[in-house]
Design an enzyme around this catalytic site. Sequence first.
Site, PDB file in Angstrom:
ATOM      1  N   ASN A   1       0.834  -1.206   0.000  1.00 39.47           N
ATOM      2  CA  ASN A   1       0.000   0.000   0.000  1.00 39.47           C
ATOM      3  C   ASN A   1       0.869   1.256   0.000  1.00 39.47           C
ATOM      4  OD1 ASN A   1       0.859  -0.313   2.783  1.00 39.47           O
ATOM      5  ND2 ASN A   1      -0.581   1.344   3.214  1.00 39.47           N
ATOM      6  N   ILE A   2       0.246   2.361  -0.326  1.00 36.55           N
ATOM      7  CA  ILE A   2       0.857   3.687  -0.178  1.00 36.55           C
ATOM      8  C   ILE A   2      -0.156   4.568   0.536  1.00 36.55           C
ATOM      9  CG2 ILE A   2       1.728   5.736  -1.350  1.00 36.55           C
ATOM     10  CD1 ILE A   2       2.506   3.944  -3.708  1.00 36.55           C
TER      11      ILE A   2
ATOM     12  N   GLU B   1      -3.664  -4.189  -2.591  1.00 40.13           N
ATOM     13  CA  GLU B   1      -4.279  -4.952  -3.688  1.00 40.13           C
ATOM     14  C   GLU B   1      -4.095  -4.224  -5.014  1.00 40.13           C
ATOM     15  OE1 GLU B   1      -5.653  -4.269  -0.745  1.00 40.13           O
ATOM     16  OE2 GLU B   1      -7.031  -5.857  -0.100  1.00 40.13           O
TER      17      GLU B   1
ATOM     18  N   CYS C   1     -11.132  -3.735   0.693  1.00 37.39           N
ATOM     19  CA  CYS C   1     -12.116  -2.666   0.880  1.00 37.39           C
ATOM     20  C   CYS C   1     -13.057  -2.633  -0.328  1.00 37.39           C
ATOM     21  CB  CYS C   1     -11.403  -1.324   1.046  1.00 37.39           C
ATOM     22  SG  CYS C   1     -10.699  -0.665  -0.477  1.00 37.39           S
TER      23      CYS C   1
ATOM     24  N   CYS D   1     -11.387  -1.817  -3.697  1.00 43.32           N
ATOM     25  CA  CYS D   1     -10.610  -2.934  -4.245  1.00 43.32           C
ATOM     26  C   CYS D   1     -11.535  -4.025  -4.789  1.00 43.32           C
ATOM     27  CB  CYS D   1      -9.677  -3.510  -3.185  1.00 43.32           C
ATOM     28  SG  CYS D   1      -8.278  -2.439  -2.843  1.00 43.32           S
TER      29      CYS D   1
ATOM     30  N   CYS E   1      -4.383   0.996  -1.987  1.00 44.39           N
ATOM     31  CA  CYS E   1      -4.265  -0.243  -1.227  1.00 44.39           C
ATOM     32  C   CYS E   1      -3.214  -1.179  -1.832  1.00 44.39           C
ATOM     33  CB  CYS E   1      -5.607  -0.962  -1.203  1.00 44.39           C
ATOM     34  SG  CYS E   1      -6.925  -0.047  -0.407  1.00 44.39           S
TER      35      CYS E   1
HETATM   36 ZN   LIG Z   1      -8.651  -1.426  -0.930  1.00 42.95          ZN
END
Ligand SMILES: [Zn+2]
Length: 127
Positions: free
Chosen positions: A44-45, A56, A87, A90, A54
Site C-alpha cells: 500500500n501507499i 491490492e 475494501c 478494491c 491499497c
Molecule cells: Zn482497498
Amino acid sequence: MTIQDLINEAHKITGKYRPSDECTSGAVGAALITRDGNVYTGVNIDASCGIGFCAEHSAIAEMLKHRESEIEILVAVNTRKEILPPCGRCRELIYQINKANANTKIILNLNDTITLKELLPLHWLDI
Ligand SMILES: [Zn+2]
C-alpha cells in the site's frame, strides 16, 4: 502453493517505510495467484490528501504489467500478519479488470475463503 504460503508472500513485503514526511508505505502487503498460476505482490501507499492506494491495487498493477487479469485467490495482511479483506474500492477494481474475478477466492483465515461475488453481490454492471 498453500494458503499459508500466500499469506507469507504478502507478509514478507510488509514493513513500514517512510519515503517522505507526507507518505508511508508497506503497512499492508497483498499477494495473489493468477489463473495461470503466477504470484504477484504489492504494498500500500498512504499519502496526504488521500491519494495513496491499497496493497491490492499495486499487486493488480504488477499482474496487469504481465498481461494477466484473472485472479484465482488473493490475500492482504498487515505487519502483524493479520488478514484484511479487500475494501469496497478494491472489490470493485478486482471485478472491473475481469468479470471472471467474481469467482476469485478471498482468504479470510487459514481455513476459510469467500468469493468476490459473495462480497460484492448485485453488481451494478450486471443489473
Ligand atoms: Zn482497498
